[in-house]
Write a protein that holds these residues in place. Structure first.
Motif, PDB file in Angstrom:
ATOM      1  N   GLY A 163       0.840  -1.189   0.000  1.00 39.37           N
ATOM      2  CA  GLY A 163       0.000   0.000   0.000  1.00 39.37           C
ATOM      3  C   GLY A 163       0.874   1.237   0.000  1.00 39.37           C
ATOM      4  N   LYS A 164       0.261   2.401   0.062  1.00 39.84           N
ATOM      5  CA  LYS A 164       1.027   3.647   0.037  1.00 39.84           C
ATOM      6  C   LYS A 164       1.974   3.757   1.227  1.00 39.84           C
ATOM      7  CE  LYS A 164      -2.518   6.330  -2.423  1.00 39.84           C
ATOM      8  NZ  LYS A 164      -3.442   7.484  -2.336  1.00 39.84           N
ATOM      9  N   SER A 165       1.569   3.215   2.363  1.00 40.21           N
ATOM     10  CA  SER A 165       2.355   3.389   3.589  1.00 40.21           C
ATOM     11  C   SER A 165       3.607   2.525   3.634  1.00 40.21           C
ATOM     12  CB  SER A 165       1.482   3.065   4.812  1.00 40.21           C
ATOM     13  OG  SER A 165       1.034   1.720   4.765  1.00 40.21           O
TER      14      SER A 165
ATOM     15  N   GLN B 133       4.405   3.478   7.637  1.00 42.69           N
ATOM     16  CA  GLN B 133       3.391   4.238   8.361  1.00 42.69           C
ATOM     17  C   GLN B 133       2.153   3.369   8.612  1.00 42.69           C
ATOM     18  OE1 GLN B 133       4.581   7.102   9.374  1.00 42.69           O
ATOM     19  NE2 GLN B 133       6.406   6.701   8.093  1.00 42.69           N
ATOM     20  N   GLN B 134       1.234   3.908   9.392  1.00 44.88           N
ATOM     21  CA  GLN B 134      -0.010   3.182   9.648  1.00 44.88           C
ATOM     22  C   GLN B 134      -0.764   2.982   8.334  1.00 44.88           C
ATOM     23  OE1 GLN B 134      -2.255   5.212  12.717  1.00 44.88           O
ATOM     24  NE2 GLN B 134      -1.428   3.839  14.253  1.00 44.88           N
ATOM     25  N   PRO B 135      -1.385   1.829   8.151  1.00 41.30           N
ATOM     26  CA  PRO B 135      -2.085   1.547   6.892  1.00 41.30           C
ATOM     27  C   PRO B 135      -3.322   2.416   6.728  1.00 41.30           C
ATOM     28  CG  PRO B 135      -2.537  -0.178   8.513  1.00 41.30           C
ATOM     29  CD  PRO B 135      -1.492   0.710   9.108  1.00 41.30           C
ATOM     30  N   ASP B 136      -3.555   2.858   5.492  1.00 35.20           N
ATOM     31  CA  ASP B 136      -4.786   3.609   5.226  1.00 35.20           C
ATOM     32  C   ASP B 136      -5.942   2.620   5.041  1.00 35.20           C
ATOM     33  OD1 ASP B 136      -4.460   2.499   2.694  1.00 35.20           O
ATOM     34  OD2 ASP B 136      -3.709   4.358   1.802  1.00 35.20           O
ATOM     35  N   HIS B 137      -7.135   3.156   4.800  1.00 36.89           N
ATOM     36  CA  HIS B 137      -8.318   2.298   4.724  1.00 36.89           C
ATOM     37  C   HIS B 137      -8.198   1.263   3.612  1.00 36.89           C
ATOM     38  CE1 HIS B 137     -12.451   1.160   3.569  1.00 36.89           C
ATOM     39  NE2 HIS B 137     -12.721   1.286   4.862  1.00 36.89           N
ATOM     40  N   ASP B 138      -7.699   1.673   2.450  1.00 35.72           N
ATOM     41  CA  ASP B 138      -7.589   0.740   1.325  1.00 35.72           C
ATOM     42  C   ASP B 138      -6.647  -0.419   1.649  1.00 35.72           C
ATOM     43  OD1 ASP B 138      -9.317   2.277  -0.134  1.00 35.72           O
ATOM     44  OD2 ASP B 138      -7.755   3.347  -1.251  1.00 35.72           O
TER      45      ASP B 138
ATOM     46  N   ARG C 162      -5.852  -1.518   4.691  1.00 35.86           N
ATOM     47  CA  ARG C 162      -6.472  -2.359   5.722  1.00 35.86           C
ATOM     48  C   ARG C 162      -7.499  -3.297   5.103  1.00 35.86           C
ATOM     49  NH1 ARG C 162      -6.605   2.686   8.505  1.00 35.86           N
ATOM     50  NH2 ARG C 162      -8.868   2.846   8.284  1.00 35.86           N
TER      51      ARG C 162
ATOM     52  N   THR D 212     -12.541   0.045   8.833  1.00 33.29           N
ATOM     53  CA  THR D 212     -12.682   1.444   9.265  1.00 33.29           C
ATOM     54  C   THR D 212     -12.346   1.627  10.736  1.00 33.29           C
ATOM     55  OG1 THR D 212     -14.400   1.843   7.608  1.00 33.29           O
ATOM     56  CG2 THR D 212     -14.295   3.379   9.474  1.00 33.29           C
TER      57      THR D 212
ATOM     58  N   SER E  44      -7.935   0.369  13.097  1.00 30.55           N
ATOM     59  CA  SER E  44      -7.096   1.154  12.189  1.00 30.55           C
ATOM     60  C   SER E  44      -5.639   1.258  12.595  1.00 30.55           C
ATOM     61  CB  SER E  44      -7.666   2.574  12.067  1.00 30.55           C
ATOM     62  OG  SER E  44      -7.738   3.188  13.346  1.00 30.55           O
TER      63      SER E  44
END
Length: 486
Positions: free
Chosen positions: A160-162, A308-313, A315, A345, A348
């Protein structure tokens, strides 16, 4: 502690059977094949034993809650799991029947006397095991790495982005392409995938025939101390310097001046010899205050990447992947999209909590045959969701923590005293009140002895200026913030 008789070894068999079904045969064999049931105390504590300290630490960190949950399904009176190392405790008369004869023989040979535990003892099934030696045979220090989790590969690492940069850097190390950064330093909070990434690097590199050694910082320290005691430190260092990739996890736990010096020498030797080093920790090198300056400088000289912490996508993608794996064991398992979105959601913080949430839903579904609904998910995960709601900090909490940290009384903070030992903590407390609470300057002033709002404003500006020029004060304020967040 007196151990009562176990209310039936069949319960332990069912717990193990459920673990095997949930985790798969490879993972179960690696971590639970050598876990023995010793007994149950009257207070509801089930005692399990393992052969090594590392196995104990790993199971406590990754599987304790799941084991407790499975035991409670079998016996309502169970409320705690106690793990002991068989090599470090004496045999108890209440050892379960199937282990009684083995325990008696081992006791006669002195197995239950306290002794160092070799890393080789922690090698999962499928890896080479150290040969058995007699008491009088000279000890041969064969450097074994910490066990690898078979599930942790690049194929199971969800991008993911993180985490995209850290994953790309890790893949390049094992691709055979020239690497321009050494060492690679990965930092992340708990459960965000840094250990997964190191295990994936180790597994991929080994598959191509490269010599790889994965160690936790704790095991590096243990092996170095053991080598000193057995006068085999030179052989230990030569072994370390003869590998292609060295991976060190949980670098924040590396302590001791002599051990850090030796690690620095090893680091320099490997890098100068074009050997790759990968290090993971819970924060960047500059924030590892316990490390020697030379070690921090060397670690920061390579590529430092954070997860970093994962975003919603991300997760949601992690949950979808785990659900697909779950269907290998439970083909009819189904989670509605609404529940999937609810979990993604509300849980998180990290991937480990996501996996724990899914495990709860799977267990509830399989053990009760109840379908997974939104209501059921809200009820099952309510404590997990509530645990990650932002904590509201109160001015009283700030005054209490600051008073204790600086060894001044709360009445001193609220008084008109102007001594330096009182003024600075008072200003810091006002600064934290402005930064961490929604209270206005006049209200903060009233809560600090009916002071004017200009006094609070002066304190905020003063601490802001001082912390920007004084790294020690900045670290102290961050520490106070973490204390207030717990």
């Amino acid at each position: 502690m007196d151990i009562a008789d176990v209310p039936g070894p069949e319960q332990w068999k069912r717990v193990k059977s459920q673990l095997r079904a949930e985790l798969g045969e490879d993972v179960f064999s690696s971590w639970f094949a050598r876990v023995n049931l010793e007994g149950q105390a009257p207070d509801g504590t089930v005692q399990l034993s393992v052969p090594t300290r590392f196995l104990k630490t790993w199971i406590q960190s990754h599987y304790r809650d799941r084991i407790i949950g499975l035991w409670q399904n079998e016996c309502d009176s169970v409320n705690r799991i106690e793990l002991t190392v068989r090599g470090a405790v004496r045999a108890r008369p209440s050892v379960v029947a199937q282990n009684a004869q083995t325990a008696a023989k081992a006791s006669q040979k002195g197995v239950f006397e306290t002794r160092p535990v070799s890393l080789g003892d922690a090698t999962p099934r499928g890896l080479s095991q150290p040969q058995t030696r007699s008491e009088h045979e000279p000890r041969r220090d064969v450097l074994e790495g910490s066990p690898l989790e078979p599930r942790y590969t690049f194929a199971t690492f969800i991008e993911g982005k993180s985490n995209a940069l850290s994953l790309a850097a890790a893949r390049q190390l094992t691709s055979g392409a020239p690497v321009t950064y050494n060492p690679l330093f990965v930092h992340a909070s708990v459960g965000l995938g840094k250990t997964h990434l190191l295990h994936a690097i180790a597994a991929e590199a080994r598959s191509t025939g490269r010599k790889v050694l994965y160690l936790t910082a704790e095991h590096f320290m243990y092996r170095f101390v053991a080598a000193l005691k057995t006068q085999s430190a030179i052989a230990f260092k030569d072994t370390l310097r003869g590998i292609d990739i060295l991976l060190i996890d949980d670098m924040q736990f590396l302590h001791g001046k002599q051990i850090q010096q030796e690690f620095c020498h090893t680091l320099n030797s490997l890098i100068d010899g074009a050997r790759q080093v990968v290090v993971a920790a819970d924060r960047p090198p500059a924030d590892l205050e316990a490390l020697d300056d030379r070690v921090r400088s060397r670690l920061a000289g390579g590529l430092v990447v954070g997860i970093q912490q994962p975003d919603h996508d991300l997760r949601r993608a992690i949950l979808s992947h785990r659900i697909a794996l779950t269907r290998n064991t439970y083909p009819n398992f189904h989670m509605p999209e609404a529940v999937l979105d609810y979990v993604a959601t509300n849980v998180s913080s990290n991937g480990r909590d996501l996996e724990g949430a899914l495990n709860r839903l799977v267990a509830h579904n399989q053990l009760t045959n109840a379908p997974i609904t939104l209501d059921m998910a809200e009820m099952t995960l309510r404590d997990l969701v509530r645990a990650h709601e932002p904590r509201r900090v109160k001015i009283e909490d700030i005054q209490r923590v600051v008073s204790k940290h600086y060894n001044v009384s709360k009445s001193d903070l609220l008084s008109a005293r102007r001594t330096r030992t009182i003024v600075r903590p008072r200003q810091i407390a006002m600064f934290l009140a402005k930064a961490l609470t929604p209270r206005s300057l006049p209200e903060i002033g009233r809560r600090f002895g009916n002071r004017d709002h200009t006094t609070v404003l002066h304190a905020v500006r003063k601490i802001t200026e001082l912390s920007s020029n004084d790294p020690n004060l900045a670290q102290e304020i961050e520490l106070l913030k973490r204390m207030l967040d717990n």
